[in-house]
Design a protein around this motif. Structure first.
Motif, PDB file in Angstrom:
ATOM      1  N   ARG A  61     -24.544 -22.341  -3.732  1.00 12.84           N
ATOM      2  CA  ARG A  61     -24.284 -20.764  -4.297  1.00 12.84           C
ATOM      3  C   ARG A  61     -25.457 -20.793  -5.371  1.00 12.84           C
ATOM      4  O   ARG A  61     -26.103 -19.490  -5.540  1.00 12.84           O
ATOM      5  CB  ARG A  61     -22.964 -20.923  -5.289  1.00 12.84           C
ATOM      6  CG  ARG A  61     -21.672 -20.761  -4.457  1.00 12.84           C
ATOM      7  CD  ARG A  61     -20.589 -20.609  -5.412  1.00 12.84           C
ATOM      8  NE  ARG A  61     -19.397 -20.386  -4.634  1.00 12.84           N
ATOM      9  CZ  ARG A  61     -18.137 -20.604  -4.997  1.00 12.84           C
ATOM     10  NH1 ARG A  61     -17.972 -20.400  -6.588  1.00 12.84           N
ATOM     11  NH2 ARG A  61     -16.948 -20.367  -4.235  1.00 12.84           N
ATOM     12  N   GLN A  62     -26.161 -21.689  -5.938  1.00 17.32           N
ATOM     13  CA  GLN A  62     -27.251 -21.553  -6.650  1.00 17.32           C
ATOM     14  C   GLN A  62     -28.362 -21.240  -5.886  1.00 17.32           C
ATOM     15  O   GLN A  62     -29.261 -20.395  -6.279  1.00 17.32           O
ATOM     16  CB  GLN A  62     -27.472 -23.068  -7.419  1.00 17.32           C
ATOM     17  CG  GLN A  62     -26.449 -23.311  -8.498  1.00 17.32           C
ATOM     18  CD  GLN A  62     -26.798 -24.841  -9.274  1.00 17.32           C
ATOM     19  OE1 GLN A  62     -27.594 -25.534  -8.739  1.00 17.32           O
ATOM     20  NE2 GLN A  62     -26.204 -24.864 -10.194  1.00 17.32           N
ATOM     21  N   GLU A  80     -21.959 -29.770  -3.293  1.00 13.39           N
ATOM     22  CA  GLU A  80     -22.697 -29.105  -2.167  1.00 13.39           C
ATOM     23  C   GLU A  80     -22.326 -27.604  -2.387  1.00 13.39           C
ATOM     24  O   GLU A  80     -23.339 -26.551  -2.094  1.00 13.39           O
ATOM     25  CB  GLU A  80     -22.233 -29.679  -0.728  1.00 13.39           C
ATOM     26  CG  GLU A  80     -22.726 -31.148  -0.631  1.00 13.39           C
ATOM     27  CD  GLU A  80     -22.047 -31.571   0.810  1.00 13.39           C
ATOM     28  OE1 GLU A  80     -21.324 -30.805   1.268  1.00 13.39           O
ATOM     29  OE2 GLU A  80     -22.447 -32.732   0.855  1.00 13.39           O
ATOM     30  N   ARG A  81     -21.105 -27.288  -2.604  1.00 16.12           N
ATOM     31  CA  ARG A  81     -20.950 -25.825  -2.702  1.00 16.12           C
ATOM     32  C   ARG A  81     -21.476 -25.077  -3.721  1.00 16.12           C
ATOM     33  O   ARG A  81     -21.997 -23.975  -3.799  1.00 16.12           O
ATOM     34  CB  ARG A  81     -19.295 -25.599  -2.808  1.00 16.12           C
ATOM     35  CG  ARG A  81     -18.923 -24.163  -3.138  1.00 16.12           C
ATOM     36  CD  ARG A  81     -17.351 -24.115  -2.851  1.00 16.12           C
ATOM     37  NE  ARG A  81     -16.784 -24.804  -1.740  1.00 16.12           N
ATOM     38  CZ  ARG A  81     -15.547 -24.608  -1.398  1.00 16.12           C
ATOM     39  NH1 ARG A  81     -14.548 -24.176  -2.055  1.00 16.12           N
ATOM     40  NH2 ARG A  81     -15.210 -25.198   0.232  1.00 16.12           N
ATOM     41  N   PHE A 109     -23.374 -41.178  -1.000  1.00 17.77           N
ATOM     42  CA  PHE A 109     -24.489 -40.737  -2.024  1.00 17.77           C
ATOM     43  C   PHE A 109     -25.897 -41.070  -1.569  1.00 17.77           C
ATOM     44  O   PHE A 109     -26.606 -40.618  -2.321  1.00 17.77           O
ATOM     45  CB  PHE A 109     -24.166 -41.595  -3.186  1.00 17.77           C
ATOM     46  CG  PHE A 109     -22.915 -41.128  -3.772  1.00 17.77           C
ATOM     47  CD1 PHE A 109     -22.837 -40.112  -4.856  1.00 17.77           C
ATOM     48  CD2 PHE A 109     -21.416 -41.799  -3.606  1.00 17.77           C
ATOM     49  CE1 PHE A 109     -21.518 -39.774  -5.263  1.00 17.77           C
ATOM     50  CE2 PHE A 109     -20.431 -41.597  -4.152  1.00 17.77           C
ATOM     51  CZ  PHE A 109     -20.328 -40.361  -5.144  1.00 17.77           C
ATOM     52  N   THR A 110     -25.942 -41.802  -0.574  1.00 17.86           N
ATOM     53  CA  THR A 110     -27.479 -41.946  -0.319  1.00 17.86           C
ATOM     54  C   THR A 110     -27.879 -42.145   1.357  1.00 17.86           C
ATOM     55  O   THR A 110     -26.578 -42.673   1.956  1.00 17.86           O
ATOM     56  CB  THR A 110     -27.782 -43.348  -0.632  1.00 17.86           C
ATOM     57  OG1 THR A 110     -29.344 -43.454  -0.398  1.00 17.86           O
ATOM     58  CG2 THR A 110     -27.097 -44.443  -0.402  1.00 17.86           C
ATOM     59  N   ALA A 111     -28.639 -41.743   1.984  1.00 20.13           N
ATOM     60  CA  ALA A 111     -28.970 -42.089   3.268  1.00 20.13           C
ATOM     61  C   ALA A 111     -29.988 -43.203   3.797  1.00 20.13           C
ATOM     62  O   ALA A 111     -30.188 -43.661   4.620  1.00 20.13           O
ATOM     63  CB  ALA A 111     -29.678 -40.834   3.965  1.00 20.13           C
ATOM     64  N   ASN A 112     -30.251 -43.808   2.319  1.00 19.53           N
ATOM     65  CA  ASN A 112     -31.173 -44.828   2.606  1.00 19.53           C
ATOM     66  C   ASN A 112     -30.280 -46.403   2.942  1.00 19.53           C
ATOM     67  O   ASN A 112     -29.303 -46.278   1.959  1.00 19.53           O
ATOM     68  CB  ASN A 112     -31.905 -45.192   1.369  1.00 19.53           C
ATOM     69  CG  ASN A 112     -32.938 -46.543   1.665  1.00 19.53           C
ATOM     70  OD1 ASN A 112     -32.503 -47.542   1.357  1.00 19.53           O
ATOM     71  ND2 ASN A 112     -34.371 -46.050   1.996  1.00 19.53           N
ATOM     72  N   PHE A 113     -30.509 -46.971   3.999  1.00 14.92           N
ATOM     73  CA  PHE A 113     -29.605 -47.956   4.168  1.00 14.92           C
ATOM     74  C   PHE A 113     -29.431 -49.077   3.145  1.00 14.92           C
ATOM     75  O   PHE A 113     -28.562 -49.625   2.935  1.00 14.92           O
ATOM     76  CB  PHE A 113     -29.708 -48.515   5.490  1.00 14.92           C
ATOM     77  CG  PHE A 113     -28.525 -49.418   6.138  1.00 14.92           C
ATOM     78  CD1 PHE A 113     -27.219 -49.247   6.344  1.00 14.92           C
ATOM     79  CD2 PHE A 113     -29.106 -50.954   6.131  1.00 14.92           C
ATOM     80  CE1 PHE A 113     -26.639 -50.134   6.831  1.00 14.92           C
ATOM     81  CE2 PHE A 113     -27.964 -51.818   6.616  1.00 14.92           C
ATOM     82  CZ  PHE A 113     -26.587 -51.339   6.692  1.00 14.92           C
ATOM     83  N   LEU A 150     -14.453 -35.459  -2.599  1.00 11.62           N
ATOM     84  CA  LEU A 150     -14.113 -33.966  -3.283  1.00 11.62           C
ATOM     85  C   LEU A 150     -15.416 -33.701  -4.196  1.00 11.62           C
ATOM     86  O   LEU A 150     -15.619 -32.539  -4.102  1.00 11.62           O
ATOM     87  CB  LEU A 150     -12.926 -34.141  -4.052  1.00 11.62           C
ATOM     88  CG  LEU A 150     -11.631 -34.131  -3.250  1.00 11.62           C
ATOM     89  CD1 LEU A 150     -10.403 -34.332  -3.984  1.00 11.62           C
ATOM     90  CD2 LEU A 150     -11.422 -33.045  -2.176  1.00 11.62           C
ATOM     91  N   GLY A 151     -15.849 -34.664  -4.743  1.00  9.62           N
ATOM     92  CA  GLY A 151     -16.805 -34.443  -5.782  1.00  9.62           C
ATOM     93  C   GLY A 151     -18.183 -33.800  -4.950  1.00  9.62           C
ATOM     94  O   GLY A 151     -18.879 -33.070  -5.565  1.00  9.62           O
TER      95      GLY A 151
END
Length: 306
Positions: free
Chosen positions: A297-298, A292-293, A227-231, A286-287
Motif C-alpha cells: 500500500r505504501q 507485506e500488505r 525473515f531471511t533468504a540467506n541460509f 500473520l505479522g
C-alpha cells in the motif's frame, strides 16, 4: 506463588535450549530440501533402534542408543527410497508407510523391554524434562545433570560435521544435480544428514520426548525462513529462536496455571514449549503478511503521488 530455583529451573532451560540448537542445525537443511516430513519420519522411526539397543546391551548406554537410532534413521531413508524407486510410490506415501510401521514396531519393542529395562514408553513420547535436574553428577565441585555432557558432545559433533561439509550439504540441498556434476555425492550427504537428525533425536528423546523434538526440529527453522533468504543467517536465527522458545516455554509452563486459575501445579514444559512454538510460527506468518500488505500500500501511494 511457585518458587523459582536456578539450580532446578535453570537446568531445565539449559537442557531444552541445547536440544533446540541441536534440532535447528539439521532441521534447517531439511526445510530447504523440502523434506520436513522426513525429519518427522526419522524422529519416529528411531524408536525401534533405541529399543534394539536396549535389548542388545541391557542398559541405557548412550552409545547403544545412538548406534541403534542411527541405524534406524538410515533404514528409514533407505526404505523410503526403495518404495519410491521399486514400487513407484510417491514420497509422502512412502514416508507415511515407513515411519508409521517403524514407530509402531518401536513402541511394541519398548513395551516388551519395559519389564527388564528401566524404560517407559510414555517417557519417549512426552519426555521427563522435569526430572533431568534431579539426576546429577559432580564435576569440579559443581553438580551437573547427566544429560548435559552427552548433549553437548552431540552438539559439537553435529556442529563440526556441518561446518566441515557446509559447502557440500548446501549445494546438495539446493541443487543435487549440480552437486553430482561437481563430484559431490548427493546420496552420501543425504545419509549424513539423516545421521545428524537421528543423533539429535536420540539424545533428546529421554529428556524432552519426541513431541518436543519434532516441534523444535522444524518450527524454529520455519519461523527463521520467514525473515531471511540467506541460509547461514537462517540457521543462526533458527537456533536463536529455538532458545527463545525453550526459555519462554518453561516460564509459561510454570506461571500460566497461576495467572489463569490460581493453580499451584505447573504444566508440562515439553508440551507448553511445543504449543508455544506453533503460536510463534502463526504470529510470525500473520505479522509478515500484514507487513507485506502495508508495504504494498505504501508503494502504491508513493507511485500515485510521484
Amino acid at each position: 506463588m511457585l518458587d523459582w530455583r536456578w539450580d532446578y529451573d535453570g537446568w531445565i532451560i539449559v537442557v531444552t535450549a541445547i536440544v533446540a540448537i541441536i534440532c535447528a542445525l539439521p532441521g534447517s537443511f531439511l526445510l530447504v530440501r523440502r523434506q520436513a516430513m522426513l525429519g518427522d519420519a526419522v524422529a519416529h522411526a528411531v524408536l525401534p533402534g533405541i529399543a534394539i539397543g536396549f535389548l542388545v546391551s541391557g542398559t541405557r548406554s548412550g552409545f547403544w542408543m545412538l548406534f541403534g537410532a542411527v541405524l534406524a534413521g538410515l533404514t528409514t531413508a533407505g526404505l523410503t527410497q526403495v518404495l519410491r524407486g521399486i514400487g513407484g510410490v510417491d514420497r509422502g506415501s512412502a514416508l507415511g508407510v515407513v515411519f508409521s510401521t517403524l514407530f509402531a514396531l518401536g513402541l511394541v519393542l519398548i513395551v516388551q523391554t519395559a519389564d527388564s529395562v528401566d524404560l517407559d514408553p510414555a517417557c519417549v513420547l512426552y519426555g521427563q524434562i522435569e526430572l533431568v535436574p534431579l539426576d546429577l553428577f559432580e564435576i569440579q565441585g559443581v553438580d551437573i545433570p547427566r544429560a548435559v555432557p552427552w548433549m553437548l558432545l552431540v552438539l559439537v559433533v553435529i556442529g563440526l560435521g556441518m561446518g566441515l561439509l557446509w559447502k557440500e550439504l548446501l549445494i546438495t540441498s539446493f541443487d543435487s544435480s549440480m552437486a553430482e556434476s561437481q563430484g559431490i555425492p548427493a546420496w552420501a550427504m543425504h545419509q549424513l544428514l539423516m545421521v545428524f537428525v537421528a543423533s539429535g533425536c536420540v539424545v533428546a528423546f529421554e529428556s524432552v520426548g519426541s513431541i518436543l523434538v519434532l516441534a523444535l526440529l522444524i518450527g524454529p527453522p520455519a519461523i527463521a525462513r520467514l525473515f531471511t533468504a540467506n541460509f547461514l543467517r537462517m540457521v543462526v536465527l533458527a537456533a536463536a529462536i529455538g532458545v527463545f522458545i525453550s526459555v519462554m516455554g518453561h516460564f509459561l509452563a510454570i506461571f500460566v496455571p497461576i495467572w489463569l486459575w490460581n493453580g499451584e501445579a505447573s504444566l508440562s514444559t515439553a508440551g507448553v514449549t511445543a504449543v508455544f512454538s506453533m503460536g510463534v510460527f502463526c504470529v510470525s506468518v500473520l505479522g509478515m503478511r500484514l507487513y507485506e500488505r502495508i508495504s504494498r500500500r505504501q508503494t502504491i501511494l508513493l507511485e500515485l503521488f510521484d
